[in-house]
Each structure stands twice: as C-alpha cells, then as structure tokens.
Design a protein around this motif. Structure first.
Motif, PDB file in Angstrom:
ATOM      1  N   LEU A   1       0.836  -1.202   0.000  1.00 29.34           N
ATOM      2  CA  LEU A   1       0.000   0.000   0.000  1.00 29.34           C
ATOM      3  C   LEU A   1       0.873   1.255   0.000  1.00 29.34           C
ATOM      4  N   THR A   2       1.934   1.238   0.771  1.00 36.29           N
ATOM      5  CA  THR A   2       2.835   2.389   0.833  1.00 36.29           C
ATOM      6  C   THR A   2       3.570   2.580  -0.489  1.00 36.29           C
ATOM      7  N   LYS A   3       4.017   1.498  -1.099  1.00 35.48           N
ATOM      8  CA  LYS A   3       4.677   1.592  -2.404  1.00 35.48           C
ATOM      9  C   LYS A   3       3.716   2.143  -3.456  1.00 35.48           C
ATOM     10  N   ASP A   4       2.472   1.647  -3.448  1.00 34.03           N
ATOM     11  CA  ASP A   4       1.461   2.142  -4.387  1.00 34.03           C
ATOM     12  C   ASP A   4       1.211   3.635  -4.173  1.00 34.03           C
ATOM     13  N   THR A   5       1.141   4.019  -2.901  1.00 31.00           N
ATOM     14  CA  THR A   5       0.889   5.426  -2.571  1.00 31.00           C
ATOM     15  C   THR A   5       2.030   6.306  -3.067  1.00 31.00           C
ATOM     16  N   LEU A   6       3.252   5.897  -2.819  1.00 28.45           N
ATOM     17  CA  LEU A   6       4.413   6.654  -3.285  1.00 28.45           C
ATOM     18  C   LEU A   6       4.443   6.743  -4.807  1.00 28.45           C
TER      19      LEU A   6
ATOM     20  N   HIS B   1       8.981  11.154   2.565  1.00 24.56           N
ATOM     21  CA  HIS B   1       9.898  10.437   3.450  1.00 24.56           C
ATOM     22  C   HIS B   1       9.793   8.949   3.106  1.00 24.56           C
ATOM     23  N   GLU B   2      10.322   8.591   1.937  1.00 23.75           N
ATOM     24  CA  GLU B   2      10.148   7.241   1.407  1.00 23.75           C
ATOM     25  C   GLU B   2      10.753   6.172   2.316  1.00 23.75           C
ATOM     26  N   GLU B   3      11.983   6.383   2.712  1.00 24.85           N
ATOM     27  CA  GLU B   3      12.701   5.363   3.480  1.00 24.85           C
ATOM     28  C   GLU B   3      12.010   5.073   4.806  1.00 24.85           C
ATOM     29  N   THR B   4      11.700   6.123   5.550  1.00 25.59           N
ATOM     30  CA  THR B   4      11.060   5.910   6.854  1.00 25.59           C
ATOM     31  C   THR B   4       9.623   5.411   6.697  1.00 25.59           C
TER      32      THR B   4
ATOM     33  N   ALA C   1       5.878   0.947   7.422  1.00 24.21           N
ATOM     34  CA  ALA C   1       4.947  -0.013   6.828  1.00 24.21           C
ATOM     35  C   ALA C   1       5.411  -1.445   7.079  1.00 24.21           C
ATOM     36  N   ALA C   2       6.723  -1.684   6.924  1.00 19.31           N
ATOM     37  CA  ALA C   2       7.268  -3.020   7.165  1.00 19.31           C
ATOM     38  C   ALA C   2       7.076  -3.427   8.624  1.00 19.31           C
ATOM     39  N   ALA C   3       7.242  -2.458   9.530  1.00 18.23           N
ATOM     40  CA  ALA C   3       7.050  -2.731  10.957  1.00 18.23           C
ATOM     41  C   ALA C   3       5.595  -3.102  11.242  1.00 18.23           C
ATOM     42  N   ALA C   4       4.671  -2.419  10.564  1.00 17.46           N
ATOM     43  CA  ALA C   4       3.245  -2.727  10.745  1.00 17.46           C
ATOM     44  C   ALA C   4       2.932  -4.140  10.250  1.00 17.46           C
ATOM     45  N   ASP C   5       3.496  -4.515   9.109  1.00 15.08           N
ATOM     46  CA  ASP C   5       3.278  -5.866   8.581  1.00 15.08           C
ATOM     47  C   ASP C   5       3.876  -6.923   9.509  1.00 15.08           C
ATOM     48  N   GLU C   6       5.083  -6.663  10.000  1.00 13.58           N
ATOM     49  CA  GLU C   6       5.749  -7.622  10.876  1.00 13.58           C
ATOM     50  C   GLU C   6       4.982  -7.800  12.178  1.00 13.58           C
TER      51      GLU C   6
ATOM     52  N   ILE D   1       3.691   7.704   7.997  1.00 12.73           N
ATOM     53  CA  ILE D   1       3.804   9.103   7.577  1.00 12.73           C
ATOM     54  C   ILE D   1       4.551   9.146   6.244  1.00 12.73           C
ATOM     55  N   ILE D   2       3.828   9.408   5.168  1.00 16.01           N
ATOM     56  CA  ILE D   2       4.389   9.322   3.825  1.00 16.01           C
ATOM     57  C   ILE D   2       5.230  10.542   3.461  1.00 16.01           C
ATOM     58  N   GLY D   3       4.883  11.709   4.054  1.00 16.23           N
ATOM     59  CA  GLY D   3       5.636  12.919   3.738  1.00 16.23           C
ATOM     60  C   GLY D   3       5.004  14.151   4.334  1.00 16.23           C
ATOM     61  N   LYS D   4       5.643  15.296   4.084  1.00 17.50           N
ATOM     62  CA  LYS D   4       5.186  16.576   4.606  1.00 17.50           C
ATOM     63  C   LYS D   4       4.447  17.360   3.536  1.00 17.50           C
ATOM     64  N   ALA D   5       3.250  17.799   3.883  1.00 20.30           N
ATOM     65  CA  ALA D   5       2.397  18.522   2.940  1.00 20.30           C
ATOM     66  C   ALA D   5       2.737  20.003   2.916  1.00 20.30           C
ATOM     67  N   ASN D   6       2.678  20.583   1.723  1.00 23.56           N
ATOM     68  CA  ASN D   6       2.975  21.995   1.547  1.00 23.56           C
ATOM     69  C   ASN D   6       1.938  22.878   2.249  1.00 23.56           C
ATOM     70  N   MET D   7       2.315  24.129   2.492  1.00 28.17           N
ATOM     71  CA  MET D   7       1.460  25.039   3.250  1.00 28.17           C
ATOM     72  C   MET D   7       1.926  26.469   3.021  1.00 28.17           C
ATOM     73  N   ASP D   8       1.132  27.421   3.459  1.00 28.88           N
ATOM     74  CA  ASP D   8       1.610  28.802   3.505  1.00 28.88           C
ATOM     75  C   ASP D   8       2.691  28.895   4.570  1.00 28.88           C
ATOM     76  N   GLU D   9       3.700  29.709   4.325  1.00 30.81           N
ATOM     77  CA  GLU D   9       4.828  29.825   5.240  1.00 30.81           C
ATOM     78  C   GLU D   9       4.363  30.161   6.662  1.00 30.81           C
ATOM     79  N   PHE D  10       4.753  29.301   7.609  1.00 31.60           N
ATOM     80  CA  PHE D  10       4.339  29.438   9.013  1.00 31.60           C
ATOM     81  C   PHE D  10       2.819  29.580   9.150  1.00 31.60           C
ATOM     82  N   ALA D  11       2.100  28.992   8.208  1.00 31.99           N
ATOM     83  CA  ALA D  11       0.628  29.009   8.201  1.00 31.99           C
ATOM     84  C   ALA D  11       0.057  30.406   7.987  1.00 31.99           C
ATOM     85  N   MET D  12       0.868  31.311   7.463  1.00 34.44           N
ATOM     86  CA  MET D  12       0.431  32.686   7.240  1.00 34.44           C
ATOM     87  C   MET D  12       0.059  32.890   5.782  1.00 34.44           C
TER      88      MET D  12
END
Length: 488
Positions: free
Chosen positions: A27-32, A49-52, A57-62, A117-128
C-alpha cells in the motif's frame, strides 16, 4: 495496479490489511508511486519520506496487528507538525533542513497506532496565508482545477486528500486553515474545539487560536482520525482533560428535531451568489430531513477579521522571535555583529507575508498602540464569544457557508492581502471563540466545490459529525472525483 483511495474508506483499507488481501508495504509503495505520477500537477508535498515510510509499513506488517483502523495506512502531515528526525520546515527558508529532535503529540499518537507518515504537505509559510502561495518551496494547485488555488494554509494536506494521493492528512487551523482548503477541494475538514487536540509539537503561529485537525474525503473517516489524535496531553498547558468520546457514535442517527441556527450575517455583502444558492439548498435538505432551522444574528461577526489579524499577528510576532539564527535554522553567513545576525537572518529567511504580519503584530503590542489595537481586539473577541454563547442557549448547531467565494485563480489575490484576509471572514469567529467547526462539500458550481460550515458548542464535535454525516448521506457530492483521479 495503484490502490485507489477514491473507492475505499479507512475501514475498507483496514479490513483488507486484516484479511491479508493487502500489505502495508505494498500500500505504501502504491501510494508513493501514485504521488510521483500526480504531484507534478498538484505539488501537494514539500517532501516525501520514502525510506522511513517503508520502514514504518514493514514494521506494521511484521507486527501483524491491524486492530487499530489507522495501522499501516499512509497519511500526509502538514509541514508545521514536528516529526522526529524528519525535515520539518513550516514551508519557510528560515527552517530549511531543520529536523526536530522530538515528535509532536499527534505524530506520536499516530505512530503508536501504526500509521505511516508518507511525507510533509505543503502550506503557507508558518501558516500565514490563505492560498498556499506564500510557501518558500512550491505552489500547491487545487485538485479540481490546477489553475485555481487550493486554499490555505493547509492547502497541501487538502489537495493531497482530494487528489486521491492519501486517505487522510492532518492540518492546522488558526483562522480557517483546515476548513477553507477543505471547502476549496470538496472534502471534509474538522477544526476541533480549542484544547481537544494537543498543540505540543505544532510550530506556533497564534497560540490561543491554533488547533490541529483531520482532512478526509468522508465524514466517517474524519471522525475516526479525530478519535486517534484527541486527548489530554501534559506537555500542552492548554490541553483539555475532558474525556474523549467516540466521534463515530452518533453517525447515522436522525437529525429530526435538531435545532439549527443560520446567522444572517453569513449571507450578507461579499458572499457570491453561487455559494449562497448552494448553501441555501443544503439547508433546505436539512429541513426535509426534519431539522428545525431558524435565522439568527451574530451581530459582531463583521468585526472578526479586524480583531483576528491584530491578535493573530501579535501572537505570531512573539512566537516567531525564536527564529533568530542563533539556535537552529538558517543563519546569515556574512553577518559580523549580533544585531546584524538577527536582521540579516530574518530578512533572508522570512517571506513577505510573514514579515508583514510580524510588523503588524509588533506595532499592535507597542506601548503607544496596545490600548488602541490589541486591547480593543481582545474586547471584540469577548463580544464574539458572547454572541455564540447566546445562540447556543437555544440551538444545537450553527450552519452557513465556509467561504464567501469558490476557489480563485493562482496569483489572483496574492498582491492584495486585504482581499485575501476577508476570505476568512466566515471561519475566523470560530477560532476566536475556541469552538469546533467542520466544512463538508455542499455541491459544485462550474466544476468547483462549495463548502458548508457546521459550528458546534465547545467539545460537541459529535453533533457536528451527526449532522455532517446525515447531510453527506443525503447526496452524492463526496463521491465525485477530480480529473486527476483518472490516473487510476
């Protein structure tokens, strides 16, 4: 074949993982893979954050324990929520390459539940900002029309969910920053009661207003995520010790006899005809389902924007003092004196909108302006709280538009801060009063979604979900998918 988030709820995915029809790693590979195929058009992610993510995901499966509904499922985290060892920048140059040494409480809760956690989503700088265009890194596009803004400041989180890149995301809401992008992208976005969700690890803009909340495609999914992130936190002095109910408990219950207030101030000058028409139609649908709807007044609503921008900027100017080039983040290379370090670092690291708000806030707190501006704004905040309290003496919920307009064009309002600020006129009062509120899709006009805002009493998210779910099940708006979904 890529896993299709448009066709599966969180509980569907959880069932597939439990039954062994799907693994968290696959599922994580498909998502990426899907994000890589679509994000050049949407630009929802500052970084993956592909590696982590694959390791989680591997930890969840294990472990093999998918008793928690979020276990093994990838999600997007707004870039102002701390993730230990993973770059977190609040979409600002001043925090480029910054890696927190601890997890935010919501991050820890999700990790404990086995989320990925697949990655960090973009946003307005400091939410401003209100369009995700003030980011120092990229400009996120609306999932339905890539020439339109996704809203802000949680635009990346909303666009990622609406485009089918992830099943859910977390955002933060200071004056509408979850609900406005949820409205612009046609999804469900909840701003919980102030204190319901810990702010520990959220990069503060305005500490008395900020609140973390979930963005999802459906109301039920939203309630499930809020279940996971809510609760008292001893690391947050504003965290409530109130018991956390099951937010799915009232889903499916009838709204017959529910008393709904519709503020006349939410339908005045500045509201587009298209938004008014669609929201009125949604209110009529609630009437046919047995709700009792009455027009009311929230007389101090029109003072909200002015009061908010003084209070928010004042708190923001104080909170952002910590970014000085000394302890962490960007530091000007050619500065020789201490004062020069401060000036050059902040000049180079902060964008124009952040600088504008720091100057406004610093001025509002100055000796000559405090009584005239900050104190007055605080008094107006009290009046707005009293307005809501009076209405909630007789009514269960308040309903109205989320935003005055539909999504506007990229760059259309970036050079006109005042116009952009007024775009939050209907969401800001909720933050000033610390109330819970949600935006759900009320329908479409010209192919673009329109948001319906539901506001509740303090700590009564359950009733909001009850009404939102009943409305959602009474139409098929949430089943519509943007063209970007043709990738599946």
């Amino acid at each position: 074949m890529t896993y299709n988030y448009f066709e599966h709820s969180l509980e569907d995915i959880n069932k597939a993982l439990k039954n062994g029809d799907l693994t968290a790693v696959q599922l994580t590979k498909d998502t990426l893979d899907n994000i890589k195929k679509t994000d050049d058009k949407i630009q929802a992610f500052v970084r993956l954050h592909e590696e982590t993510a694959l390791a989680e995901a591997a930890a969840a499966d294990e472990k093999g324990d998918f008793s928690n509904v979020l276990a093994g499922i990838p999600m997007a985290m707004k870039d102002n929520i701390a993730t230990k060892g993973l770059e977190t920048t609040a979409a600002s140059k001043i925090l480029a390459d910054f890696k927190p040494v601890y997890d935010a409480t919501v991050t820890k809760k999700l990790k404990d539940d086995g989320a990925v956690i697949i990655g960090k989503a973009n946003m307005d700088e400091f939410a401003m900002g209100g369009s995700s265009e003030t980011s120092a890194y990229k400009q996120t596009k609306n999932a339905w029309d890539q020439d339109k803004v996704p809203g802000g400041s949680s635009g990346g989180s909303a666009a990622a969910v609406a485009a089918g890149q992830v099943a859910y995301a977390l955002g933060s809401d200071t004056g509408g920053s979850i609900r406005q992008p949820a409205a612009f992208n046609g999804i469900a976005g909840m701003k919980p009661t102030y204190g319901r969700v810990s702010r520990f690890g959220l990069f503060a803009m305005a500490s008395s207003l900020d609140q973390i909340g979930p963005l999802t495609r459906t109301v039920r999914d939203n309630a499930l995520v809020l279940n996971a992130i809510s609760g008292f936190d001893q690391n947050d002095s504003t965290s409530s010790e109130r018991a956390v109910p099951d937010f799915t408990e009232k889903l499916g219950e009838s709204i017959k006899g529910m008393k709904i207030a519709v503020p006349k101030e939410y339908f005045q000058e500045g509201l587009s005809n298209e938004v008014a028409l669609q929201v009125r139609a949604a209110i009529e649908q609630m009437k046919t389902m047995g709700a009792e709807v009455t027009e009311v007044s929230l007389p101090h609503t029109h003072f909200g924007v002015a009061a908010y921008y003084i209070l928010m900027s004042s708190e923001g100017s104080s909170n952002l003092q910590r970014y000085d080039g000394i302890r962490y983040g960007h530091r000007a290379k050619d500065a020789k004196e201490l004062e020069e370090v401060y000036k050059k670092t902040r000049s180079e690291g902060f964008g124009n909108e952040v600088k504008r708000r720091i100057m406004l806030g610093t001025y509002s707190l100055s000796a000559g302006a405090y009584d005239a501006f900050f104190k007055k704004a605080a008094q107006i905040r009290t009046l707005i709280i009293q307005d809501f309290n009076k209405v909630f003496e007789d009514y269960d919920l308040i309903v109205g538009p989320t935003t005055p307009t539909q999504p506007y064009g990229m760059g259309e309002e970036l050079g006109d801060p005042k116009t952009m600020y007024l775009g939050d006129a209907l969401t800001i009062p909720v933050n000033l009063a610390g109330l819970p509120a949600m935006s759900v899709n009320a329908g479409f006009n010209a192919g673009l979604p329109i948001g319906l805002q539901i506001i509740g009493r303090p700590f009564d998210e359950q009733s909001i979900y009850q009404l939102a779910y009943a409305f959602e099940q009474g139409n098929d708006f949430h089943e519509n998918t943007p063209a970007i979904g043709s990738n599946y």
